[in-house]
Write an enzyme that holds these catalytic residues in place. Structure first.
Site, mmCIF file in Angstrom:
data_model
loop_
_atom_site.group_PDB
_atom_site.id
_atom_site.type_symbol
_atom_site.label_atom_id
_atom_site.label_comp_id
_atom_site.label_asym_id
_atom_site.label_seq_id
_atom_site.Cartn_x
_atom_site.Cartn_y
_atom_site.Cartn_z
ATOM 1 N N THR A 1 -5.684 -1.300 7.084
ATOM 2 C CA THR A 1 -5.674 -2.754 7.231
ATOM 3 C C THR A 1 -7.042 -3.254 7.697
ATOM 4 O O THR A 1 -7.263 -4.464 7.760
ATOM 5 C CB THR A 1 -4.614 -3.185 8.262
ATOM 6 O OG1 THR A 1 -4.835 -2.473 9.491
ATOM 7 C CG2 THR A 1 -3.210 -2.861 7.744
ATOM 8 N N ARG B 1 6.793 -7.971 1.690
ATOM 9 C CA ARG B 1 7.683 -7.420 2.723
ATOM 10 C C ARG B 1 8.408 -8.536 3.464
ATOM 11 O O ARG B 1 9.608 -8.441 3.739
ATOM 12 C CB ARG B 1 6.877 -6.574 3.710
ATOM 13 C CG ARG B 1 7.738 -5.962 4.833
ATOM 14 C CD ARG B 1 6.877 -5.234 5.836
ATOM 15 N NE ARG B 1 6.212 -4.096 5.233
ATOM 16 C CZ ARG B 1 5.168 -3.472 5.783
ATOM 17 N NH1 ARG B 1 4.668 -3.898 6.933
ATOM 18 N NH2 ARG B 1 4.614 -2.435 5.182
ATOM 19 N N ASP C 1 -1.670 6.843 6.204
ATOM 20 C CA ASP C 1 -1.624 5.425 6.561
ATOM 21 C C ASP C 1 -2.520 5.169 7.775
ATOM 22 O O ASP C 1 -2.695 6.056 8.620
ATOM 23 C CB ASP C 1 -0.188 5.022 6.875
ATOM 24 C CG ASP C 1 0.018 3.523 6.810
ATOM 25 O OD1 ASP C 1 -0.886 2.798 6.343
ATOM 26 O OD2 ASP C 1 1.099 3.061 7.231
ATOM 27 N N LYS D 1 0.833 -1.214 0.000
ATOM 28 C CA LYS D 1 0.000 0.000 0.000
ATOM 29 C C LYS D 1 0.862 1.257 0.000
ATOM 30 O O LYS D 1 0.604 2.192 -0.760
ATOM 31 C CB LYS D 1 -0.947 -0.016 1.208
ATOM 32 C CG LYS D 1 -1.916 -1.193 1.210
ATOM 33 C CD LYS D 1 -2.915 -1.119 2.357
ATOM 34 C CE LYS D 1 -2.265 -1.291 3.712
ATOM 35 N NZ LYS D 1 -1.668 -2.645 3.883
ATOM 36 N N THR D 2 1.886 1.284 0.847
ATOM 37 C CA THR D 2 2.776 2.453 0.876
ATOM 38 C C THR D 2 3.537 2.585 -0.432
ATOM 39 O O THR D 2 3.696 3.693 -0.962
ATOM 40 C CB THR D 2 3.764 2.335 2.054
ATOM 41 O OG1 THR D 2 3.038 2.228 3.278
ATOM 42 C CG2 THR D 2 4.670 3.550 2.116
#
Length: 359
Positions: free
Chosen positions: A170, A229, A121, A76-77
């Site tokens: 999330t 990640r 975020d 997402k980032t």
């Protein structure tokens, strides 16, 4: 946050510099894709977002507000930074927990430039007063700043330049409908397939200047819990092992040995995951058992077990949530090589505690 083409350091140079300083965070940032063509996986979201951004560029307009939802570590980032790069716009990064008052949000919004990307975020954790201010800012590019208190308070309208809000969450279900409906594009990030994670591992290995074969990449991808990640983090740890214990080349055998050292098993379970399963099976006969009791048994906070270990265990079919508590599935017994109480009498531990927590 954006690099001009002529001055941007190569990704390899940024990674080499970060590695020399031992900065894992900088390495992780340098591994991020810089445009949609480099971004691996999330094909539907990527194609839809590409259309949104292309259309905005052709119109010479600011892109619609974007909401990205999904589990941590899915990109997402990274996508927010790609949106800024694709729109050739600066990006401002903040988070919901950092905005506790409407004044905090007003200060950020009033300093935005035209066309700037505001990445927020964990947007679901923003305070309610700031959230209500955001409604008007997103829709009308205006906020009302309250001056004074009590009956003498005055609302001063403040015009904002057009900007694009990129929200990440999330837990999309916690967003109120009025906020969710103001996003022009909503994309849900799915967990990655092993083949997609192999591509991520190969790309990252190339940037890290690490030699890895197909089987080695597949081994890392298969233990990465469907999350890029985690795949990149495991790759860096396997690289360390290969550098110290082998000739620097990552094969399936080297990857398996390295991940064994770091307590990541063949299905991607780590120390906490196995501790939760072992407590559930050996101490409580497979459950059902309450989450708080399970957390105490493994020496962790309830939130850690609920948010870190449980989602993966449920997705892997090793644990189930029931109204009476958490229950181990037959697959959990098989994974740990234990015999279920139904087949072994009093359970793997012989404690007979099934009667305390079961039917």
């Amino acid at each position: 946050m954006n690099w001009d083409d002529e001055t941007a350091p190569a990704a390899e140079d940024r990674i080499v510099g970060a590695s020399a300083e031992g900065d894992d965070q900088a390495v992780e940032a340098a591994l991020r894709p810089k445009d949609l063509n480099e971004f691996v996986g999330q094909e539907k979201v990527r194609q839809q977002l590409d259309l949104v951004l292309r259309a905005a560029r052709q119109r010479g307009a600011t892109a619609d507000h974007v909401l990205l939802s999904g589990a941590p570590g899915l990109g997402k980032t990274t996508l927010s930074m790609i949106i800024a790069a694709e729109m050739n716009a600066p990006i401002r990064i903040t988070s919901g927990p950092a905005i506790q008052h409407a004044g905090d949000l007003a200060a950020i919004l009033s300093s935005l430039q035209e066309g700037e990307i505001l990445f927020l975020d964990e947007i679901h954790r923003m305070s309610r007063p700031a959230e209500e201010m955001l409604y008007m800012a997103m829709e009308d590019f205006r906020v009302d700043v309250i001056v004074g208190k009590g009956p003498g308070a005055t609302a001063i309208p403040l015009e904002l330049p057009p900007f694009t809000l990129v929200g990440a969450t999330t837990r999309a279900g916690l967003l109120p409908p009025p906020l969710r409906d103001r996003f022009g594009f909503t994309g849900h990030m799915e967990f990655y397939e092993p083949a997609e994670l192999e591509r991520v591992v190969h790309r990252s290995a190339g940037l890290l200047d690490v030699e890895i074969d197909t089987a080695g990449a597949a081994e890392i991808a298969g233990r990465s819990r469907g999350t890029p990640r985690i795949a990149n983090r495991l790759l860096r740890r396997v690289r360390d092992y290969a550098q110290v214990k082998a000739d620097g080349v990552i094969t399936r055998e080297i990857a398996a040995a390295a991940l064994g050292v770091y307590e990541v098993d063949g299905r991607g379970l780590d120390r906490l995951d196995r501790a939760v399963l072992q407590a559930l099976l050996k101490l409580f006969g497979g459950g059902p058992v309450g989450l708080s009791t399970l957390a105490v048994a493994v020496g962790e906070e309830r939130e850690t077990v609920e948010e870190v270990a449980e989602p993966f265990l449920v997705r892997e079919g090793l644990l189930a949530r029931t109204p009476r508590g958490r229950v181990a599935t037959p697959a959990a017994w098989a994974h740990l090589g234990l015999v279920p109480p139904q087949a072994g009498g009093t359970g793997a531990s012989g404690s007979g505690q099934q009667g305390l927590f079961g039917a």
